[in-house]
Design an enzyme around this catalytic site. Structure first.
Site, PDB file in Angstrom:
ATOM      1  N   TYR A  63       0.752  -1.226   0.039  1.00 12.02           N
ATOM      2  CA  TYR A  63      -0.130  -0.060  -0.012  1.00 12.02           C
ATOM      3  C   TYR A  63       1.147   1.370   0.092  1.00 12.02           C
ATOM      4  CZ  TYR A  63      -3.329  -3.306   2.020  1.00 12.02           C
ATOM      5  OH  TYR A  63      -4.137  -4.560   1.966  1.00 12.02           O
ATOM      6  N   GLU A 107     -19.312   0.208  22.648  1.00 11.71           N
ATOM      7  CA  GLU A 107     -20.231   0.423  21.549  1.00 11.71           C
ATOM      8  C   GLU A 107     -21.191   1.638  21.450  1.00 11.71           C
ATOM      9  OE1 GLU A 107     -22.102  -3.516  21.790  1.00 11.71           O
ATOM     10  OE2 GLU A 107     -21.363  -4.014  19.855  1.00 11.71           O
TER      11      GLU A 107
END
Ligand code: ZN
Ligand code: ZN
Length: 393
Positions: A299, A373
């Site tokens: 990358y 979360e």
């Protein structure tokens, strides 16, 4: 608009926590995200958002607001998991032995699905087009981003900016962090075989010892970083595997080395490859050995466009308050988001998921990685806010 997005993000938060639990429990390795892809497609169908499938498991959705051609923004999420055995004691623990969403790509996909639902619901309130990119294979060369780009993900329509978020276990939940310029490194893999001539260890003069040659090579390669590179230019060369020989009295025929080369500057990156090739070949030859050398180009570095980053940061301040927006450090980790930033202005930012009180502190790529979360509501809202309001050309 911001208030509407906040209200919907809050309203849908619980639904998308469930989405994340489903994805987390059903992780799939890079380029094998077949069920994940189908799940995303089903959700987009449920929301009545048109999409195309690209690069086998990639899903590219399109939401048109008013005046669809007036501005085009791309939002990207990755969706692959890692070959790690999950050690979290949670009800939504991975059901696939040895595969785990340990880099939070389940969270990224969830945030983009949630943003898609909101953007679609509010599409008479905003102008332009939002392209939703759910990409495969972030964790493994050649990188799903490069495959999608080859298949035209940045064309028809062509976005003028792209955003991606990544969970950050070092940043408290409720926060986001940004940085302009070069933020993550390129990553290239080195595979070297040093070939000598094996024989009895008591007769080194009759052998060409690849262990000794490879040892010199490892030390010498560090000179490229310390003597050829500008000290202000971050770069890493690590040899991470040395394999050769099996016993005390035999000189082996060959040694295999593996390693990684990382850089922030693309020009230096390829100059360094030449230096590595030259030094490795000449040094090994001078000691009588031969060499096979492969530099597997991975990358590119991730470059956050300065003015786009500034704009995104302001949007984050509007969304979660300036006190919750931080500057992030540059890292020598790699991300295939760099392929997008080579093509169009992009901004890759961090979403805080750490909660020390709840003991949620494990790093990405560890068997105990998890998130607080409540970050999902923030991530959904932020992606929707960027998608509906960034005007950059
Ligand atoms: Zn990762
Ligand atoms: Zn990741």
């Amino acid at each position: 608009m911001l208030q509407k997005i906040k209200a919907l993000a809050s309203q849908y938060a619980a639904e998308f926590v469930e989405v994340r639990h489903h994805l987390h429990a059903n992780p799939e390795l890079s380029y094998q995200e077949f069920e994940t892809s189908r799940f995303i497609q089903d959700k987009l169908k449920e929301f009545a958002i048109p999409f195309e499938v690209k690069a086998t498991t990639g899903v590219v959705g399109l939401i048109e607001g008013k005046k669809p051609g007036s501005r085009i923004v791309a939002l990207r999420a990755d969706m692959d998991a890692l070959p790690i055995k999950e050690e979290n004691d949670i009800v939504y623990k991975s059901r696939k032995e040895g595969v785990m969403h340990a880099c939070g790509h389940d969270v990224h996909t969830t945030c983009l699905l949630g943003a898609a639902k909101i953007l679609n619901e509010l599409k008479t309130d905003w102008e332009g087009t939002v392209k939703l990119i759910f990409q495969p294979g972030e964790e493994k060369n050649p990188g799903g981003a490069s495959l999608l780009i080859k298949e035209g993900v940045l064309e028809k329509p062509e976005p003028s900016s792209i955003f991606g978020l990544h969970v950050h276990p070092g940043l408290a939940v409720g926060k986001m962090s940004f940085r302009a310029g070069k933020v993550m490194a390129s990553a290239d893999e080195l595979y070297i075989t040093v070939k000598g001539k094996g024989g009895h260890a008591a007769s080194p003069h009759a052998c060409i010892d690849p262990i000794l040659i490879a040892s010199h090579l490892i030390v010498s390669l560090q000179q490229i970083v310390s003597r050829n590179n500008n000290p202000h230019n971050p770069t890493v060369l690590s040899i991470t595997s040395f394999q050769g020989g099996s016993t005390t009295n035999v000189i082996p025929n060959e040694v295999k080395l593996k390693g990684t080369f990382r850089a922030m500057d693309e020009e230096w990156r390829f100059k360094a490859h030449d230096l590595i090739r030259k030094m490795a070949t000449e040094l090994v030859n001078s000691m009588g050995g031969e060499i096979d050398l492969l530099i597997d180009v991975g990358y590119p570095s991730v470059y956050n466009n300065e003015s786009l980053n500034e704009l995104a940061r302001k949007k984050a301040e509007e969304f979660i308050g300036a006190k919750n927006v931080e500057e992030t450090e540059a890292r020598m980790g790699a991300e295939d988001f760099g392929y997008y930033t080579q093509e169009i202005p992009g901004c890759f930012f961090r979403l805080g998921v750490m909660n020390t009180k709840k003991g949620i502190t494990s790093g990405v790529h560890t068997p105990t990685f998890n998130i607080d979360e409540s970050a999902i509501e923030t991530g959904i809202g932020m992606m929707a806010w960027l998608g509906s309001s960034v005007n950059f050309s």
